[in-house]
Design an enzyme around this catalytic site. Structure first.
Site, short mmCIF file in Angstrom:
data_model
loop_
_atom_site.label_atom_id
_atom_site.label_comp_id
_atom_site.label_asym_id
_atom_site.label_seq_id
_atom_site.Cartn_x
_atom_site.Cartn_y
_atom_site.Cartn_z
CG ASN A 1 39.32 41.50 43.22
OD1 ASN A 1 38.75 40.67 43.93
ND2 ASN A 1 39.46 41.35 41.91
CD1 TRP A 2 41.26 41.77 49.67
CD2 TRP A 2 40.34 40.50 51.28
NE1 TRP A 2 41.31 42.48 50.84
CE2 TRP A 2 40.76 41.72 51.85
CE3 TRP A 2 39.74 39.54 52.10
CZ2 TRP A 2 40.58 42.01 53.20
CZ3 TRP A 2 39.57 39.84 53.45
CH2 TRP A 2 39.99 41.06 53.99
CE LYS A 3 42.56 39.50 41.33
NZ LYS A 3 43.47 39.43 40.21
CG HIS B 1 37.89 40.84 37.82
ND1 HIS B 1 38.76 39.88 37.36
CD2 HIS B 1 38.65 41.75 38.49
CE1 HIS B 1 39.99 40.20 37.72
NE2 HIS B 1 39.96 41.33 38.42
CD GLU C 1 41.44 37.27 38.16
OE1 GLU C 1 40.84 37.19 39.26
OE2 GLU C 1 42.58 37.75 38.05
CD GLU D 1 41.07 45.26 37.11
OE1 GLU D 1 41.80 45.47 38.08
OE2 GLU D 1 40.39 44.23 36.99
N GLY E 1 48.19 40.75 37.63
CA GLY E 1 49.00 39.73 38.30
C GLY E 1 50.30 39.39 37.60
CB SER F 1 50.93 44.77 37.96
OG SER F 1 50.78 43.43 37.51
N GLY G 1 44.63 43.88 43.23
CA GLY G 1 44.54 42.48 43.60
C GLY G 1 45.63 42.13 44.61
N GLY G 2 46.73 41.60 44.11
CA GLY G 2 47.82 41.09 44.95
C GLY G 2 48.19 41.97 46.13
P1 PGA Z 1 46.56 42.58 40.50
O1 PGA Z 1 45.00 42.32 40.20
O2 PGA Z 1 46.65 43.89 41.26
O3 PGA Z 1 47.02 41.41 41.31
O4 PGA Z 1 47.24 42.66 39.18
C1 PGA Z 1 44.16 43.36 39.82
C2 PGA Z 1 42.76 42.83 39.59
O5 PGA Z 1 42.58 41.71 39.10
O6 PGA Z 1 41.77 43.54 39.88
#
Ligand code: PGA
Length: 256
Positions: A12-14, A100, A102, A170, A176, A216, A237-238
């Site tokens: 997930n590149w956000k 998600h 976010e 999640e 993050g 993470s 994500g990251g």
């Molecule tokens: P992260 O994000 O791997 O940077 O913790 C995961 C996500 O939000 O799907």
């Protein structure tokens, strides 16, 4: 016995990277790091909307399928700023991420997530539903939160379509932050989610649903979470913004 699923690794590149050329480089680098080998893993990236159609034209798209980070449930019309499933499918999207944390933080409600999930499932894409508690308290209230989010999102999915459903657990506090639950905690939640699904849909049908972990994940913790946490893959994500590390996690998944 629970059936073993083909692993699913989703990046997930956000809201990254900043330009289409940087996005092309990231996608191509990820493809290069994967190499030509065929992995017994479903590999997916979720770039920002404006970049998706460019990714579809790159050679790495042979290995890496495309996901949308969010969808809008209506098919067309006066919805300024929204993107429909038919638009997404026309640029190569075969997976969607729904609910998600976010998005929820920006105001998406359980009812919105329900509608997005309904529309995604109906349109034939693989539908990831994100669930997870904001924090963990000592009396286990996080189980109720996850159960309620799942019920609300998946309640009307026909059993015959469950193969298209994926649940991504999640915990919001792990996204993050570099903090992750223990592998035992992840396994416990995975079994709980399986029970919620089997209570709702019955055993054989619910067994087809893949359950991912997100928060993470990196190449150092991936193996332990997969082997001891018992999940069917990751939402990342990251680490998905580093092509080589993302590819390393895919390789770990193909070996576990
Ligand atoms: P992260 O994000 O791997 O940077 O913790 C995961 C996500 O939000 O799907």
């Amino acid at each position: 016995m629970n059936q073993k699923h083909r692993p699913l690794i989703v990046g997930n590149w956000k809201m990254n990277p900043a330009t289409v050329s940087a996005a092309k480089t990231l996608f191509a680098d990820t493809g290069k790091a994967l190499g030509r080998k065929k992995y017994d893993v479903d590999i997916v990236a979720a770039p920002p909307f404006p970049f998706i159609s460019d990714m579809q034209r790159l050679p790495a798209h042979k290995q890496i399928k495309l996901a949308a980070q969010d969808v809008f449930s209506e098919p067309a019309g006066s919805y300024t700023g929204e993107v429909s499933l038919s638009m997404l499918k026309s640029v190569g999207v075969t997976y969607t991420i729904n609910g998600h944390s976010e998005r929820r933080k920006l105001g998406e409600t359980d009812e919105d997530v329900y509608k997005d999930v309904q529309a995604s499932i109906k349109s034939g894409v693989v539908t990831l539903v994100c669930v997870g508690e904001k924090k963990r308290d000592s009396n286990g209230n996080y189980f109720n939160i996850v159960e309620q989010q799942i019920h609300s999102a998946v309640r009307d999915i026909p059993k015959s379509k469950l193969k298209r459903l994926v649940i991504a657990y999640e915990p919001v506090w792990a996204i993050g932050t570099g903090m992750i639950p223990t592998a035992e905690d992840i396994l416990e939640m995975k079994l709980f989610i399986q029970k919620v699904l089997s209570d709702h849909f019955g055993r054989p049908a619910s067994n087809t649903v893949r359950i991912l972990y997100g928060g993470s994940v990196n190449k150092k913790n991936a193996e332990e979470i997969l082997s001891q946490g018992g999940v069917d893959g990751f939402l990342i994500g990251g680490a998905s913004l580093r092509g080589k590390e993302f590819a390393d996690i895919v390789k770990i998944a193909s070996n576990v």
